[in-house]
Motif scaffolding. Structure first.
Motif: not given
Length: 197
Positions: A121-122, A125, A134-136, A152-153, A157-159
């Protein structure tokens, strides 16, 4: 002495309650599927056999390909580096498999450095930032989703969660070990939260 025993019993009871709550949380979240359109599906890596995705990984990729075909995501971002002694990175094997299954190469992105979920995830991103994603939509096995979304949060991140609907973990014989592994790692991740920042 009695006070000490009471404190010990209370501590054990609280730990048991926390363990049960965490287990229920992981299990119930595995049933959650969100369907909002996002910029990219982030597919969390799994084992590769030679240059081919393992059955577990194939199910994740198949699910992501379906999201792309249904216009629920604009791109696929595959994650996963090279295991020791392997020539093909997990993300590379996934990308090749996706192309073979009809995904346009220009819709595929990769990060090939990660070894564990946090790194998946890092690095995803960082890769996404270079393409203004920007959104996943997170894609993995159902029992992996609770921990993956929490990480992720925490990374800002917007997941949303979209577990592979046809996970390779179908029988209790395969589900239980995976569930216990996720319970262990998720519990550890939450308990260590105060020390991460």
């Amino acid at each position: 002495m009695k006070l000490f025993l009471r404190v010990c019993l209370l501590s054990r009871a609280l730990l048991l309650i926390y363990a049960v709550w965490t287990a229920c949380s992981i299990w119930s979240f595995s049933q959650v599927t969100e369907t909002k359109k996002t910029d990219a599906a982030i597919v969390l890596g799994a084992a590769v056999h030679g240059s081919e995705p393992s059955p577990v990984f194939q199910k994740r990729i198949d699910h992501a390909v379906q999201l792309w075909e249904n216009d629920q995501v604009d791109a696929l971002l595959f994650t996963g580096g090279r295991a020791e002694g392997r020539e093909t990175a997990e993300a590379e094997a996934a990308a090749a498999y996706a192309v073979e299954n009809g995904v346009e190469e220009e819709s595929i992105y990769m990060e090939t450095r990660s070894r564990i979920t946090e790194e998946n995830l890092k690095y995803a991103k960082k890769e996404a930032a270079g393409h203004q994603f920007n959104t996943f939509t997170l894609v993995s096995d159902p029992l992996h989703m609770k921990r993956a979304e929490a990480i992720a949060e925490d990374l800002g991140m917007d997941v949303i969660s979209s577990p592979a609907s046809d996970s390779a973990y179908q029988t209790w014989k395969t589900k239980i070990p995976f569930f216990l592994r996720e319970w262990f790692f998720y519990t550890g991740y939450q308990l260590l939260a105060p020390f991460r920042f």
